[in-house]
Design an enzyme around this catalytic site. Structure first.
Site, PDB file in Angstrom:
ATOM      1  N   PRO A 163       5.264 -11.489   1.293  1.00 40.15           N
ATOM      2  CG  PRO A 163       6.610 -10.708   3.013  1.00 40.15           C
ATOM      3  CD  PRO A 163       6.450 -10.655   1.528  1.00 40.15           C
ATOM      4  CG  ASN A 164       2.515 -12.889   6.270  1.00 38.27           C
ATOM      5  OD1 ASN A 164       2.543 -14.049   6.683  1.00 38.27           O
ATOM      6  ND2 ASN A 164       3.348 -11.952   6.691  1.00 38.27           N
TER       7      ASN A 164
ATOM      8  CD  GLU B 213       5.265   0.892  -3.679  1.00 37.24           C
ATOM      9  OE1 GLU B 213       6.036   1.725  -4.228  1.00 37.24           O
ATOM     10  OE2 GLU B 213       5.047   0.876  -2.455  1.00 37.24           O
TER      11      GLU B 213
ATOM     12  NE  ARG C 195       0.859  -1.607   8.449  1.00 39.03           N
ATOM     13  CZ  ARG C 195       1.174  -2.915   8.514  1.00 39.03           C
ATOM     14  NH1 ARG C 195       1.795  -3.485   7.519  1.00 39.03           N
ATOM     15  NH2 ARG C 195       0.855  -3.626   9.566  1.00 39.03           N
TER      16      ARG C 195
ATOM     17  CG  ASN D 220       0.948  -6.072  -2.251  1.00 37.29           C
ATOM     18  OD1 ASN D 220       1.769  -5.599  -1.465  1.00 37.29           O
ATOM     19  ND2 ASN D 220      -0.330  -6.253  -1.946  1.00 37.29           N
TER      20      ASN D 220
ATOM     21  NE  ARG E 264      -5.553 -17.256  10.440  1.00 34.62           N
ATOM     22  CZ  ARG E 264      -6.241 -18.377  10.241  1.00 34.62           C
ATOM     23  NH1 ARG E 264      -7.403 -18.323   9.641  1.00 34.62           N
ATOM     24  NH2 ARG E 264      -5.766 -19.543  10.626  1.00 34.62           N
TER      25      ARG E 264
ATOM     26  NE  ARG F   8      -2.780  -1.064   7.506  1.00 31.30           N
ATOM     27  CZ  ARG F   8      -2.410  -2.321   7.196  1.00 31.30           C
ATOM     28  NH1 ARG F   8      -2.132  -2.634   5.943  1.00 31.30           N
ATOM     29  NH2 ARG F   8      -2.324  -3.231   8.129  1.00 31.30           N
TER      30      ARG F   8
ATOM     31  CE1 TYR G 187      -3.444  -5.747   4.098  1.00 28.82           C
ATOM     32  CE2 TYR G 187      -3.666  -7.397   5.818  1.00 28.82           C
ATOM     33  CZ  TYR G 187      -3.025  -6.295   5.296  1.00 28.82           C
ATOM     34  OH  TYR G 187      -1.959  -5.737   5.965  1.00 28.82           O
TER      35      TYR G 187
ATOM     36  CG  ASP H 262      19.803  -2.328  -4.566  1.00 32.44           C
ATOM     37  OD1 ASP H 262      19.472  -1.147  -4.752  1.00 32.44           O
ATOM     38  OD2 ASP H 262      20.615  -2.682  -3.689  1.00 32.44           O
TER      39      ASP H 262
ATOM     40  CG  HIS I 211       0.880  -1.076  -1.122  1.00 30.81           C
ATOM     41  ND1 HIS I 211       1.696  -2.027  -0.563  1.00 30.81           N
ATOM     42  CD2 HIS I 211       1.696  -0.146  -1.665  1.00 30.81           C
ATOM     43  CE1 HIS I 211       2.950  -1.679  -0.743  1.00 30.81           C
ATOM     44  NE2 HIS I 211       2.985  -0.539  -1.418  1.00 30.81           N
ATOM     45  CG  LEU I 212      -4.429  -6.071  -1.280  1.00 31.02           C
ATOM     46  CD1 LEU I 212      -3.987  -7.207  -0.377  1.00 31.02           C
ATOM     47  CD2 LEU I 212      -5.630  -6.469  -2.107  1.00 31.02           C
ATOM     48  CB  SER I 213      -4.362  -1.461   3.193  1.00 29.75           C
ATOM     49  OG  SER I 213      -2.947  -1.559   3.315  1.00 29.75           O
TER      50      SER I 213
ATOM     51  CB  ALA J   1       6.100  -6.987   5.622  1.00 29.20           C
TER      52      ALA J   1
HETATM   53  O1  CA2 Z   1      -1.877  -3.188   1.724  1.00 29.77           O
HETATM   54  C1  CA2 Z   1      -1.052  -3.968   1.248  1.00 29.77           C
HETATM   55  O2  CA2 Z   1      -1.234  -4.573   0.202  1.00 29.77           O
HETATM   56  C2  CA2 Z   1       0.231  -4.272   2.038  1.00 29.77           C
HETATM   57  O3  CA2 Z   1       1.284  -4.438   1.082  1.00 29.77           O
HETATM   58  C3  CA2 Z   1      -0.043  -5.569   2.774  1.00 29.77           C
HETATM   59  C4  CA2 Z   1       1.080  -5.988   3.698  1.00 29.77           C
HETATM   60  C5  CA2 Z   1       1.492  -4.833   4.611  1.00 29.77           C
HETATM   61  O4  CA2 Z   1       2.628  -5.208   5.368  1.00 29.77           O
HETATM   62  C6  CA2 Z   1       1.804  -3.569   3.837  1.00 29.77           C
HETATM   63  O5  CA2 Z   1       2.101  -2.542   4.746  1.00 29.77           O
HETATM   64  C7  CA2 Z   1       0.620  -3.156   2.979  1.00 29.77           C
HETATM   65  C8  CA2 Z   1       0.667  -7.176   4.557  1.00 29.77           C
HETATM   66  C9  CA2 Z   1       0.240  -8.362   3.757  1.00 29.77           C
HETATM   67  C10 CA2 Z   1      -0.303  -9.386   4.701  1.00 29.77           C
HETATM   68  O6  CA2 Z   1      -1.366 -10.039   4.056  1.00 29.77           O
HETATM   69  C11 CA2 Z   1      -2.263 -10.700   4.831  1.00 29.77           C
HETATM   70  C12 CA2 Z   1      -3.413 -11.097   4.185  1.00 29.77           C
HETATM   71  C13 CA2 Z   1      -4.376 -11.742   4.888  1.00 29.77           C
HETATM   72  C14 CA2 Z   1      -4.184 -12.022   6.224  1.00 29.77           C
HETATM   73  C15 CA2 Z   1      -3.033 -11.635   6.864  1.00 29.77           C
HETATM   74  C16 CA2 Z   1      -2.048 -10.978   6.152  1.00 29.77           C
END
Ligand code: CA2
Length: 164
Positions: free
Chosen positions: A11-12, A99, A112, A75, A19, A108, A24, A88, A101-103, A78
């Site tokens: 998601p997102n 797995e 998380r 990825n 954004r 954080r 990110y 599962d 993750h960008l960050s 959330a």
């Molecule tokens: O660091 C990552 O890749 C995360 O999976 C990103 C998730 C966050 O909930 C994880 O803890 C770490 C959030 C993705 C939201 O992506 C956005 C991208 C641009 C603008 C807003 C949200």
């Protein structure tokens, strides 16, 4: 036919590059996919990259990958921190799961720091921004190459002795 890797985004992540670039980065998912396609070709792999804001859709895609793909890079965004359903589905896969993750979630907020998905993952790549997708694909290519040409017993014993 080249083995296919499913690359799933939760998601997102459709907002990538649009954004919160300070967290990110400036690359969109389309930018990342374009680079990954070129890199996949160099590894003689194919990719199928998807994004969903819906947990059930991700579960359905993971189940689809069980019969069509040789590995999953995910990825889960959330859902990393909440989804037993995604865990599962991944546990039901017999191929490697990475797995991604960008960050670096461990730098954080505390919520998380826990990942359900980790229990199904061969490894985790985090904190390298969009470049992490390419690192994950390289790691997946190596895992698949190792499956195709497992080390011979004599070679394996030598490697293990050298590692001691
Ligand atoms: O660091 C990552 O890749 C995360 O999976 C990103 C998730 C966050 O909930 C994880 O803890 C770490 C959030 C993705 C939201 O992506 C956005 C991208 C641009 C603008 C807003 C949200």
């Amino acid at each position: 036919m080249n083995p296919k890797i499913m690359i799933l985004n939760g998601p997102n992540l459709n907002l990538l590059g649009v954004r919160q670039p300070h967290i990110y980065g400036y690359d969109t998912l389309a930018d990342i996919e374009k680079r990954l396609r070129a890199r996949a070709r160099s590894h003689e792999l194919a990719i199928d990259m998807r994004q969903s804001n819906h947990e059930g859709e991700l579960v359905t895609w993971i189940q689809e990958a069980r019969t069509t793909c040789a590995g999953i890079i995910i990825n889960p965004a959330a859902y990393t921190h909440t989804s037993v359903a995604i865990l599962d589905a991944l546990l039901a896969c017999e191929f490697p799961v990475i797995e991604l993750h960008l960050s670096n979630p461990h730098k954080r907020e505390e919520f998380r720091h826990r990942s359900f998905v980790t229990f199904a993952a061969k490894g985790v790549i985090a904190g390298f921004g969009a470049h992490g997708y390419e690192l994950a694909l390289d790691a997946m290519a190596q895992l698949i190459a190792d499956q195709r040409t497992p080390a011979k017993p004599a070679q394996k014993a030598k490697t293990m002795r050298a590692a001691k």
